[in-house]
Scaffold this motif. Sequence first.
Motif, PDB file in Angstrom:
ATOM      1  N   ASP A 146      57.225  81.534  38.060  1.00 54.37           N
ATOM      2  CA  ASP A 146      58.338  82.090  38.840  1.00 54.37           C
ATOM      3  C   ASP A 146      58.278  83.606  38.960  1.00 54.37           C
ATOM      4  O   ASP A 146      58.983  84.180  39.794  1.00 54.37           O
ATOM      5  N   VAL A 147      57.484  84.263  38.128  1.00 51.77           N
ATOM      6  CA  VAL A 147      57.376  85.717  38.212  1.00 51.77           C
ATOM      7  C   VAL A 147      55.973  86.135  38.634  1.00 51.77           C
ATOM      8  O   VAL A 147      55.600  87.302  38.506  1.00 51.77           O
ATOM      9  N   GLN A 148      55.191  85.188  39.146  1.00 56.14           N
ATOM     10  CA  GLN A 148      53.828  85.505  39.559  1.00 56.14           C
ATOM     11  C   GLN A 148      53.761  85.733  41.065  1.00 56.14           C
ATOM     12  O   GLN A 148      54.721  85.480  41.800  1.00 56.14           O
ATOM     13  N   VAL A 149      52.604  86.217  41.507  1.00 55.74           N
ATOM     14  CA  VAL A 149      52.389  86.455  42.923  1.00 55.74           C
ATOM     15  C   VAL A 149      52.413  85.131  43.675  1.00 55.74           C
ATOM     16  O   VAL A 149      52.277  84.051  43.095  1.00 55.74           O
ATOM     17  N   GLY A 150      52.584  85.228  45.004  1.00 54.07           N
ATOM     18  CA  GLY A 150      52.612  84.034  45.825  1.00 54.07           C
ATOM     19  C   GLY A 150      51.216  83.498  46.079  1.00 54.07           C
ATOM     20  O   GLY A 150      50.225  83.999  45.549  1.00 54.07           O
ATOM     21  N   PRO A 151      51.109  82.461  46.930  1.00 49.30           N
ATOM     22  CA  PRO A 151      49.803  81.892  47.254  1.00 49.30           C
ATOM     23  C   PRO A 151      48.887  82.922  47.904  1.00 49.30           C
ATOM     24  O   PRO A 151      49.333  83.994  48.313  1.00 49.30           O
ATOM     25  N   PRO A 152      47.593  82.622  48.013  1.00 48.73           N
ATOM     26  CA  PRO A 152      46.655  83.576  48.603  1.00 48.73           C
ATOM     27  C   PRO A 152      47.069  84.026  49.993  1.00 48.73           C
ATOM     28  O   PRO A 152      47.559  83.225  50.805  1.00 48.73           O
ATOM     29  N   LYS A 153      46.914  85.326  50.255  1.00 52.89           N
ATOM     30  CA  LYS A 153      47.085  85.937  51.579  1.00 52.89           C
ATOM     31  C   LYS A 153      48.521  85.925  52.084  1.00 52.89           C
ATOM     32  O   LYS A 153      48.767  86.155  53.263  1.00 52.89           O
ATOM     33  N   ASP A 240      38.349  70.039  50.601  1.00 54.97           N
ATOM     34  CA  ASP A 240      38.883  69.378  49.402  1.00 54.97           C
ATOM     35  C   ASP A 240      39.094  70.398  48.291  1.00 54.97           C
ATOM     36  O   ASP A 240      38.136  70.940  47.735  1.00 54.97           O
ATOM     37  N   GLY A 241      40.354  70.652  47.954  1.00 54.28           N
ATOM     38  CA  GLY A 241      40.665  71.626  46.922  1.00 54.28           C
ATOM     39  C   GLY A 241      40.246  71.241  45.535  1.00 54.28           C
ATOM     40  O   GLY A 241      40.347  72.050  44.604  1.00 54.28           O
ATOM     41  N   LEU A 242      39.728  70.006  45.363  1.00 52.01           N
ATOM     42  CA  LEU A 242      39.237  69.587  44.047  1.00 52.01           C
ATOM     43  C   LEU A 242      38.089  70.459  43.555  1.00 52.01           C
ATOM     44  O   LEU A 242      37.787  70.468  42.356  1.00 52.01           O
ATOM     45  N   HIS A 280      39.215  83.391  53.585  1.00 54.83           N
ATOM     46  CA  HIS A 280      38.974  82.027  54.063  1.00 54.83           C
ATOM     47  C   HIS A 280      40.178  81.136  53.773  1.00 54.83           C
ATOM     48  O   HIS A 280      40.794  81.203  52.708  1.00 54.83           O
ATOM     49  N   ASP A 281      40.503  80.276  54.748  1.00 56.82           N
ATOM     50  CA  ASP A 281      41.663  79.391  54.581  1.00 56.82           C
ATOM     51  C   ASP A 281      41.475  78.377  53.469  1.00 56.82           C
ATOM     52  O   ASP A 281      42.450  77.824  52.950  1.00 56.82           O
ATOM     53  N   PHE A 282      40.219  78.102  53.103  1.00 55.42           N
ATOM     54  CA  PHE A 282      39.968  77.142  52.029  1.00 55.42           C
ATOM     55  C   PHE A 282      40.516  77.639  50.693  1.00 55.42           C
ATOM     56  O   PHE A 282      40.760  76.828  49.791  1.00 55.42           O
ATOM     57  N   GLN A 283      40.717  78.941  50.562  1.00 51.67           N
ATOM     58  CA  GLN A 283      41.343  79.478  49.346  1.00 51.67           C
ATOM     59  C   GLN A 283      42.719  78.855  49.135  1.00 51.67           C
ATOM     60  O   GLN A 283      43.112  78.568  48.004  1.00 51.67           O
ATOM     61  N   ASN A 284      43.450  78.659  50.217  1.00 45.44           N
ATOM     62  CA  ASN A 284      44.776  78.046  50.096  1.00 45.44           C
ATOM     63  C   ASN A 284      44.692  76.587  49.681  1.00 45.44           C
ATOM     64  O   ASN A 284      45.523  76.098  48.901  1.00 45.44           O
ATOM     65  N   ASP A 285      43.685  75.880  50.186  1.00 46.19           N
ATOM     66  CA  ASP A 285      43.515  74.480  49.789  1.00 46.19           C
ATOM     67  C   ASP A 285      43.264  74.366  48.287  1.00 46.19           C
ATOM     68  O   ASP A 285      43.844  73.500  47.609  1.00 46.19           O
ATOM     69  N   MET A 286      42.387  75.217  47.781  1.00 46.31           N
ATOM     70  CA  MET A 286      42.079  75.188  46.352  1.00 46.31           C
ATOM     71  C   MET A 286      43.296  75.567  45.522  1.00 46.31           C
ATOM     72  O   MET A 286      43.604  74.930  44.502  1.00 46.31           O
ATOM     73  N   HIS A 287      44.014  76.604  45.952  1.00 56.28           N
ATOM     74  CA  HIS A 287      45.194  77.030  45.201  1.00 56.28           C
ATOM     75  C   HIS A 287      46.260  75.944  45.183  1.00 56.28           C
ATOM     76  O   HIS A 287      46.868  75.663  44.143  1.00 56.28           O
TER      77      HIS A 287
END
Length: 455
Positions: A146-153, A240-242, A280-287
């Motif tokens: 709850d006190v960390q940064v948001g998702p990538p980008k 695949d964010g796996l 890269h948008d795949f960063q969001n998938d992994m996160h």
Amino acid sequence: MPPSLAPEPYILILTCAGLLIALVAWLPLALKRLPLSLPIVCIGIGALIFLLPQVRLAPLPIRYPEVTERLTELVVIIALMGAGLKIDRVVGWRRWAVTWRLLAFTMPLSILAIAGLVNWALGLPLAVALLLAASLAPTDPVLASDVQVGPPKTGEEDEVRFGLTSEAGLNDGAAFPFVHLAILLSASAVSGEPWLAEWLTYRVAWEIGGGIVGGWLIGRLFGWLTFHVPAKTKLAKTGDGLIALSATFVSYGLTEIVHVYGFLAVFVTALTFRHTHRSHDFQNDMHDLTEQVERLVMMVVLILFGGALVSGLLTAVTWTDVGVAAVILLVIRPAAGWIGLLGFRAVPGEKLTLAFFGIRGVGTIYYLAYGMNHMAFAGAERIWGLAGLIILGSILLHGLTVTPIMRSLDRQQGRDPDVEENPASEDDPPTKADRDGAVPCADRPAAAPAIDVRP
């Protein structure tokens, strides 16, 4: 013969698993604007479950030390990968100044103060006091979401959120030398063997240096396989964010095989993995995948923690322990955080927030379980009780204050906490790309450059 009315345990497990997964998806949205955190709700659920007379399991960590160590270890490494993937800021001496201060000053001061306090107030041996202090000093990467940064980008990376995220990512590796120091002191008290040379050369220099180098190499390897091999075979094509979980387990496993700090390696792997193609948008998938798995396993741990609380975890706690817990939460961490930030360019409100939110949680349970599995001493019930009391106090104190404090901080910095950057609506009309069949975002070039957050 009519079937029994009592359901089979397997069916009950499936049902509970389904309910838990639903809560993983729904509760964060329901609690977003309330002065209440997901960990508090999970502990309450666990307490209610284990108060049922049909539930006879007492999930006390002292009874299941190996399970406790391994389960919390799993949660922490997944949380470290998620924390590293979401950080937009490029690693640098000046850009990460707040992180280096919290690591170099705040954490050692916290360890020294907590060890001195419990040694004096509770009469614990030095090695035990040091183990407890090293377990309590790091900011927890699991419960600090709850006190960390948001998702990538997303751009949700102000100095407070960045400082607490990066601190939680790195101080788990930085705390491990002190855990090992406690173990070495305990062994030396029995055998009389010297410990300083082994600690400095092996536990500090080799395991920290090896963790950083190993994490960087594995992050580079996964980054190349994911983003830079020929287009038809790169892993980003899978969407695949796996892959993030794969990088987590490979990084932790390989570095632990060569006896370096796997926690540190996983976080460095995540940072390096992210740096290989930051936009890269795949960063969001992994996160997103990592965050979902982390939340699920975290809820399991906290439900068991709630069960431990009602099963007698705090039985050995005294009023002196309550006073010690209050000093650790309300005095030592805030004071050490403020001292570490002296001279740092930030408004007082930001410094106070950084100093206050030293959240204790799953990492503390892991370190304590690890230490107790490698050293023997009397009075383990009281140590677990004190640690459990501090974790509970931290979850309640920080969980009830995090929403109003962070929303107030957003308003002070000119952001509306009730407005999302790009709110999605199920009522939005389909775009032409939706109708015609868009190319998967992982195969398109990034539309915008990486965020530059240099101060």
